[in-house]
Design a protein around this motif. Sequence first.
Motif, PDB file in Angstrom:
ATOM      1  N   UNK A 524      31.462  -3.066 -29.843  1.00 52.49           N
ATOM      2  CA  UNK A 524      30.374  -3.297 -28.890  1.00 52.49           C
ATOM      3  C   UNK A 524      30.849  -3.058 -27.462  1.00 52.49           C
ATOM      4  N   UNK A 525      30.076  -2.242 -26.739  1.00 50.87           N
ATOM      5  CA  UNK A 525      30.274  -2.075 -25.297  1.00 50.87           C
ATOM      6  C   UNK A 525      29.136  -2.821 -24.617  1.00 50.87           C
ATOM      7  N   UNK A 526      29.460  -3.949 -23.987  1.00 43.84           N
ATOM      8  CA  UNK A 526      28.452  -4.885 -23.500  1.00 43.84           C
ATOM      9  C   UNK A 526      27.881  -4.441 -22.160  1.00 43.84           C
ATOM     10  N   UNK A 527      26.605  -4.838 -21.942  1.00 39.29           N
ATOM     11  CA  UNK A 527      25.983  -4.621 -20.646  1.00 39.29           C
ATOM     12  C   UNK A 527      26.630  -5.547 -19.613  1.00 39.29           C
ATOM     13  N   UNK A 528      26.339  -5.251 -18.341  1.00 38.48           N
ATOM     14  CA  UNK A 528      26.914  -6.064 -17.276  1.00 38.48           C
ATOM     15  C   UNK A 528      26.418  -7.518 -17.394  1.00 38.48           C
ATOM     16  N   UNK A 529      27.338  -8.433 -17.271  1.00 39.87           N
ATOM     17  CA  UNK A 529      27.003  -9.847 -17.373  1.00 39.87           C
ATOM     18  C   UNK A 529      27.190 -10.409 -18.767  1.00 39.87           C
ATOM     19  N   UNK A 530      27.592  -9.558 -19.757  1.00 42.14           N
ATOM     20  CA  UNK A 530      27.808 -10.023 -21.124  1.00 42.14           C
ATOM     21  C   UNK A 530      29.215  -9.620 -21.570  1.00 42.14           C
ATOM     22  N   UNK A 531      29.769 -10.384 -22.482  1.00 39.97           N
ATOM     23  CA  UNK A 531      31.112 -10.113 -22.983  1.00 39.97           C
ATOM     24  C   UNK A 531      31.213 -10.667 -24.403  1.00 39.97           C
ATOM     25  N   UNK A 532      32.409 -10.490 -25.020  1.00 40.43           N
ATOM     26  CA  UNK A 532      32.639 -10.932 -26.389  1.00 40.43           C
ATOM     27  C   UNK A 532      32.680  -9.747 -27.334  1.00 40.43           C
ATOM     28  N   UNK A 533      33.222  -9.964 -28.556  1.00 37.84           N
ATOM     29  CA  UNK A 533      33.329  -8.883 -29.539  1.00 37.84           C
ATOM     30  C   UNK A 533      31.976  -8.290 -29.882  1.00 37.84           C
ATOM     31  N   UNK A 534      30.952  -9.112 -29.889  1.00 38.93           N
ATOM     32  CA  UNK A 534      29.611  -8.637 -30.208  1.00 38.93           C
ATOM     33  C   UNK A 534      28.623  -9.000 -29.100  1.00 38.93           C
ATOM     34  N   UNK A 535      29.131  -9.061 -27.866  1.00 36.75           N
ATOM     35  CA  UNK A 535      28.310  -9.331 -26.675  1.00 36.75           C
ATOM     36  C   UNK A 535      27.566 -10.658 -26.814  1.00 36.75           C
ATOM     37  N   UNK A 536      28.191 -11.595 -27.484  1.00 38.54           N
ATOM     38  CA  UNK A 536      27.541 -12.892 -27.693  1.00 38.54           C
ATOM     39  C   UNK A 536      27.687 -13.826 -26.496  1.00 38.54           C
ATOM     40  N   UNK A 537      28.477 -13.426 -25.507  1.00 38.30           N
ATOM     41  CA  UNK A 537      28.754 -14.306 -24.370  1.00 38.30           C
ATOM     42  C   UNK A 537      27.957 -13.852 -23.147  1.00 38.30           C
ATOM     43  N   UNK A 538      27.163 -14.757 -22.618  1.00 37.52           N
ATOM     44  CA  UNK A 538      26.442 -14.510 -21.372  1.00 37.52           C
ATOM     45  C   UNK A 538      27.268 -15.096 -20.238  1.00 37.52           C
TER      46      UNK A 538
END
Length: 802
Positions: A524-538
Amino acid sequence: MKVPTWGRLIFICCSIYCVNSLCFGKRCGECLITQQCSWCKDRNFTRTRCATNGTLSADGCINIVHRKDHAVTLIKNSGFSDGGQGQDSVQIKPQHVSIKLVPNLFLYKTNFSVSYKIAKDFPLDLYFLNDPSPTMKTLQSSLKSLAKDIESGIKNLTDDYRFGLGTSMDKAVRPFSRTSAEFLDDPCFNTTDSVCEKVYSFRHRLNLTDDIEAFEKAIDDVQVTANYDKPVGMFDGLIQTMVCGEHIGWREKSRRMLVYATDMAFHHGGDGWLAGLLEPNDGNCHLDSEGFYTKANLQDYPSVGQIIQKAKENNINIIFVIGGNSSLSVRNLYYDTLATLMPGHTLQASALSIDARNILDIVSDNYKRLRETVKLVVNGHGEDLTIKLYTACETDGRVNEQTNICSRLTTEKVAKFFPVIMSNFTTCPEKRNVTFTIFPEGLEERVQVDIEHVCDCDCQLQPEAEPNSDKCSYNGTYECGICNCNPGWVGDVCECDNRGTIEETCGTSKGICNNAGNCTCRRCECFEGYSGDKCECNDKNCRSYDRLLCGGPDRGRCDCGKCVCNANYMGKACECLKSTAPCQNSNGTVCSGNGECVCGRCQCRSGFRGELCDKCFSCPGLCNNNKDCAECFAFGTGIYNSSVCKQLCTNVRTTDEFHVAAPENQETNSSSTFKSCITEDEHKCIINFNVYDRENGLEVKVNKRKRCPPGPPDPLTIGLGISGAIFIVGILLLVLWKILTMVYDNLEYSRFESEIKNPAWEKSENPIYNDCVQTVHNPMCDLGFKVEDMDDQLIGATSERI
């Protein structure tokens, strides 16, 4: 016709293009399998790496890897040895060869040769398997008389020899043998022959030995026996002599010869069904301690195929010797064809003379024929290799001829064979290592050949190759200028995870990458403001300090909804400074020793105040130090007079609105913190005052009203009070009695009036009047008459009256 220059250029270009089009492969080894192809191992090379040498040079490649040649290494190559005097005989060399074989390339015969030379004293193991029937008694007599002559004849050929003996007749079951009582112990019963030995299938009588006298004695101990039908069951004995090496005494390195002597045809596999023996022969050794075959009456006869197989496996050279009057027909019908199928197929079935004295010539001639002819056999190479043998056998006039047989050998001449090995692979095989043997048929000597298919370039192997290299994102091996990715990873530098589907690697219950990013290379390549292996972190869910997430970049950063603080800060929002410098006083003591430094501020223990916990309102002495001022200022009493009070008690005030402190002896309001104190004056009056913590110092507020104890009690007042109380209680009791009496009288009078006025009173009987009572007595009852008699008398009287 002269070809123009432009035509030659076109032809050259087309040739180069055709060769380059044949060069393919993603790795160096795959590329170099194709002839005329090379590989460029420069790291930053951007053109096609697998091409001809000229193309790679023209494209600017510096480090070019070329195709390897075959390599032959002799691991063991002991010289020839004639044996004798405790030395091992060596007739073939080399004994062990290692070949690195490049697929899709011939290995020419000039690279590898096998030499064979007869050893003068090569060991010989000679075993006699005889038919003990009465018709073969002549052979037994000849063997005994010619034993020493046979020994002398063999000794002329080799000094290392051994003889052994066994006899084989048939199975002791019908229809192969008589099983009735009179024939069971004497198969020759009621015949012209002498008494026979009990019939048996096979008996091993003498281990291989060089003691000729023991051999003669073993022959002399043999008694004749007989079966019922014409064919003999010597195949049982034949296979037991081949597979029971520990019993027979076959040496590991010797020429093994077995003389099979009979005058009858043989039973073979399937004949045992006539006796109900349906269990196939297992080809294993079944001899007891006395040398008898124990499975004869349980298993079928061996088949011809089993005999041939066991002869090859155990390198047994079988000499068929046929005697008797019908030897020619038996030999032609049965044994000549069988002899050609055996190892050492140059042997033929031999006819035994009537007196059996040609047994010496048969043994000598067949041994010479075996010794003077060599046949090389290749075993275990599989179908993926093609091996052809060429020979330079000068003894029989053959040079560079494709054959594996060389004859007319002597102890002085060497026969050479040249194996031509071809790989049938055009690509690299899965099984790269193959081992096969080349050996003279009928002998245990071997040439072991280890084949290794060389499919990898040196730069694909360590130490040049770098497993899990940082050049390959730690997900592959850096080799020959490229990355060979581990399973599940792809990309030029193995940067893409290709394991599983997009849904398996990037999917969640909320969608691909939680709908907050894109799935690229199974990551997963997360949008700005999100992180984590599957962009689960705001990352916007972190706590803020001073209106900045995690206090800003100087204090920390947001990681999956939680603040990760820099080295000098801590706390859920990185709001706390780890340093204790703001909490230290002038001498370096943290919070004056009366508290803990938390987030750069002192948290004081109970009773202490101030930024550095240097003030104490619960400490002993605070109230005592201010009680004298409170008493003199508010009430003009105490140890201080007015002048001293004005001088020392400038911080004292009186108040009507007095507040008592909380149970913890402290209270914090909008203006101050105070401590409540209590003291007594000389008259035991209680004075309340509070000590306040002001910015400019301590302030004392005194309650204007003090509480004094009452004076001593007056006895007269107490006596009059008690007397008055008793009088009042008596008056109240009298009044209560009078009221109750009046109420009761009124109730009684009311009842009397109601009874007088009731009209039913006059008609009623006098309650004290009783009516008169009449009593009648019958005087007759007193005279004692019975009632029945009286009744009769009354009836009679009545009738008289009538």
